[in-house]
Scaffold this active site. Structure first.
Site, short mmCIF file in Angstrom:
data_model
loop_
_atom_site.label_atom_id
_atom_site.label_comp_id
_atom_site.label_asym_id
_atom_site.label_seq_id
_atom_site.Cartn_x
_atom_site.Cartn_y
_atom_site.Cartn_z
CB SER A 54 -1.57 0.89 1.59
OG SER A 54 -2.31 0.10 2.46
CG HIS A 55 -2.02 -3.11 -0.36
ND1 HIS A 55 -2.73 -1.94 -0.19
CD2 HIS A 55 -2.32 -3.55 -1.59
CE1 HIS A 55 -3.44 -1.71 -1.27
NE2 HIS A 55 -3.22 -2.67 -2.15
CG ASP A 61 -1.25 -2.75 5.12
OD1 ASP A 61 -1.25 -2.49 6.33
OD2 ASP A 61 -1.80 -2.02 4.26
CG ASP A 106 -0.76 1.67 5.58
OD1 ASP A 106 -0.89 0.48 5.20
OD2 ASP A 106 -1.67 2.52 5.47
CG ASP A 156 -4.26 0.41 6.57
OD1 ASP A 156 -3.44 -0.41 6.10
OD2 ASP A 156 -4.75 1.33 5.89
NE ARG A 157 -4.91 -3.27 2.33
CZ ARG A 157 -5.27 -3.58 1.10
NH1 ARG A 157 -5.12 -4.81 0.66
NH2 ARG A 157 -5.77 -2.67 0.31
CE LYS A 191 -7.32 -1.04 5.10
NZ LYS A 191 -7.73 -0.03 4.14
C1 VG1 Z 1 -8.07 -1.40 -2.14
C2 VG1 Z 1 -9.08 -2.26 -1.39
C3 VG1 Z 1 -9.93 -1.38 -0.49
C4 VG1 Z 1 -9.03 -0.59 0.47
C5 VG1 Z 1 -7.99 0.18 -0.32
C6 VG1 Z 1 -6.99 0.88 0.59
O1 VG1 Z 1 -8.75 -0.47 -2.94
O2 VG1 Z 1 -9.88 -2.97 -2.29
O3 VG1 Z 1 -10.83 -2.19 0.22
O4 VG1 Z 1 -9.80 0.31 1.23
O5 VG1 Z 1 -7.27 -0.70 -1.19
O6 VG1 Z 1 -6.31 -0.04 1.40
P1 VG1 Z 1 -9.02 -0.72 -4.52
O7 VG1 Z 1 -9.71 0.53 -4.98
O8 VG1 Z 1 -7.70 -0.96 -5.15
O9 VG1 Z 1 -9.90 -1.92 -4.61
V1 VG1 Z 1 -4.83 0.38 2.19
O10 VG1 Z 1 -4.44 -0.83 3.22
O11 VG1 Z 1 -4.46 1.65 1.41
O12 VG1 Z 1 -5.22 1.65 3.08
CO CO Z 2 -2.69 -0.20 4.30
#
Ligand code: VG1
Ligand code: CO
Length: 539
Positions: A112-113, A276, A278, A280-281, A375
């Site tokens: 992800s990010h 981000d 992937d 979704d953000r 998302k």
């Molecule tokens: C973080 C964020 C959460 C989000 C997750 C996945 O998790 O706080 O809101 O759903 O990342 O985002 P954590 O447990 O580190 O707080 V991503 O863009 O993977 O899909």
């Molecule tokens: Co993501």
């Protein structure tokens, strides 16, 4: 051609908030990925009738993992894999492809990010036929497999070429290389008024989309530049790179600083969005203005009627507990259902599937709707552009009008990173134990009205999930504490702080929340326990 390989378990393959996420170097260990994949397949019946989507955000090592998935799937007699061309698929597009083709699930290779490259992170998001990531009981079953695994099966075949749209057959498994863009684009065109958006983006309106060298680049170029007519070059950092070009592909004020600087410069465009790795953000910016993700959800919900797909009405709305209360005010005003769930998009899925909600969001730059089960950064961007196109106001004026109507929930997230796990666990345990004694206590201008661990009862499958500790104050302010489930370096304590006001609408959030930030440290005792006098990251 099919080999059975002896292996020994790794004991750290528990999925977190969004799948398995580790340092890339972990994934390079012998059989690390193989163990995890075989463990997933071990939990699925009748694989010879099951089809899955495979793809990822283009980060380092994904291509190698995809070849492993192909070979392990063949050896396990999976019916069919749909693989994004060149191994690419965004998280939202993947969700749509699973739903549209009624697939049994998918493996989206992304952290992800989190940064990519050999010194960055790798990740695997495992989705089911819901189109969203597996539920807690499913990840628990997979985790059990990873702890006892003794062997995996793998086909001994050469690597499959993923650069052309072609279908292959090995043993009983079909491998189809698919276009990862076309279905998603068709779906998203059915939601928004593309003619109105085209009018805006071909006018003198200045628009930037920053893909942060992640997977949304090609999607964004096709949608914003080719279809909607934004000038060529409107999409920045548009080519997916294995190390995201050195960027930390997290669209926030810190890691997308280059974009923030542009939007706060004399020559700032009218509108910018970033996604981000992937896709979704999202982060939404206007000329000299930043939309906080919690406000983003509230403003989108208040404006649902502007979008063709929602103009006849929406079901309710949901947010993670850590997200600000701004959207609740809108839900109350619109008289629609309102839900608060634990952090992680998987908790929205049952609410969408049972028609309880249409929109949902998280404070971590995530906004989305029931068109898919993840998302969706491009959806959020198109939604905002639609609002701008309709009311012909700047992003800042749109937010200000909203706050004048509903009041403003100033909001910041403070992250304390790299804490030794035992210290973080102890801090949370002690904090939880102290909650009953907090009620009625006064800290400066603030008095605690109630304090409790957040427990969620899913209305569909009635399992309780504990996630975070909440402290409410009598003036509507809140502090939420929880540990991150996506970090790859020790533990991260997240402290979410908000304060509700109906005047002072355009102040600096850090100033407005300064005192509450100090109170949050006093309550958690974080400085004593970790030596940290202030957060490492504020978003
Ligand atoms: C973080 C964020 C959460 C989000 C997750 C996945 O998790 O706080 O809101 O759903 O990342 O985002 P954590 O447990 O580190 O707080 V991503 O863009 O993977 O899909
Ligand atoms: Co993501």
């Amino acid at each position: 051609m099919i080999k059975t390989v002896k292996t020994t378990p790794y004991l750290d393959q528990k999925m977190g908030t969004a799948g398995l996420r580790k340092k890339t170097k972990e994934a390079l260990k012998p059989n690390y990925v193989e163990n995890f994949l075989q463990s997933i397949f071990n939990t699925i019946q009748n694989l010879n009738q099951k089809s899955f989507l495979v793809g990822g955000d283009g980060r380092y090592y994904n291509k190698v993992i995809i070849q492993k998935i192909i070979k392990i799937a063949i050896a396990n007699q999976v019916k069919k894999l749909y693989i994004g061309q060149d191994g690419l698929v965004s998280t939202p597009a993947g969700s749509h492809i699973i739903l549209k083709n009624k697939l049994d699930g998918g493996l989206v290779l992304t952290a992800s990010h989190n940064p990519g490259g050999i010194d960055g992170d790798f990740g695997i998001k495992y989705s089911t036929s819901t189109g969203g990531q597996c539920q807690p009981h499913e990840s628990a079953a997979i985790y059990e497999q990873t702890k006892t695994i003794t062997e995996y099966k793998i086909a001994d075949i050469p690597d499959v070429d993923l650069s052309e749209l072609k279908t292959y057959k090995f043993e009983n498994t079909e491998i189809e290389v698919i276009d990862p863009y076309v279905d998603y684009i068709e779906m998203i065109e059915g939601i928004f008024d593309f003619n109105k958006l085209k009018e805006l983006l071909t006018s003198d309106f200045r628009f930037v989309f920053d893909a942060m060298n992640g997977v949304t680049g090609p999607y964004a170029q096709k949608i914003f530049e080719e279809i909607l007519g934004a000038p060529k070059g409107s999409v920045h950092n548009a080519i997916p790179k294995e190390d995201f070009g050195g960027l930390h592909p997290d669209p926030n004020l810190i890691y997308a600083k280059h974009l923030v600087d542009l939007m706060y410069s004399d020559n700032a465009p009218d509108f910018a969005a970033a996604n981000d790795g992937d896709g979704d953000r999202n982060m939404i910016l206007g000329n000299h203005f930043f939309v906080s993700p919690s406000d983003c959800l509230a403003i989108i919900t208040d404006n649902y009627k502007l979008i063709p797909a929602y103009k006849n009405g929406i079901y309710g709305v949901a947010k993670s507990a850590a997200t600000s209360m701004a959207v609740k005010k809108v839900a109350d005003n619109l008289k629609i259902g309102y839900y608060e769930v634990p952090t992680g998009w998987k908790y929205f899925i049952n609410l969408m599937d049972s028609n309880r909600i249409t929109f949902c969001g998280e404070e971590s730059f995530g906004t989305g709707a029931a068109h898919i089960r993840e998302k969706d950064g491009i959806w959020a961007t198109l939604f905002w552009l639609s609002i701008v196109a309709d009311c012909k106001k700047s992003v800042k004026d749109i937010a200000l009008t909203h706050w004048q109507k509903y009041g403003r929930n100033y909001y910041l997230r403070n992250d304390y990173e790299g804490i030794p796990q035992e210290i973080a666990d102890k801090l949370m345990k002690d904090l939880e134990d102290s909650l009953p004694r907090l009620t009625g206590k006064t800290f400066g201008d603030y008095t605690v009205s109630e304090a409790y661990p957040f427990i969620y009862n899913d209305p569909v499958d009635h399992t309780s999930t504990k996630n975070g500790l909440i402290v409410h104050f009598t003036d509507g302010s809140r502090i939420v504490y929880r540990l991150s489930g996506t970090g790859t370096n020790g533990a991260t304590l997240r402290t979410y702080i908000e304060r509700y006001v109906t005047d002072k609408l355009l102040e600096n959030p850090e100033e407005m929340l300064h005192e509450l930030g100090k109170i949050s440290r006093e309550i958690s005792d974080v400085t004593n326990r970790t030596g940290k006098r202030k957060p490492d990251i504020i978003t």
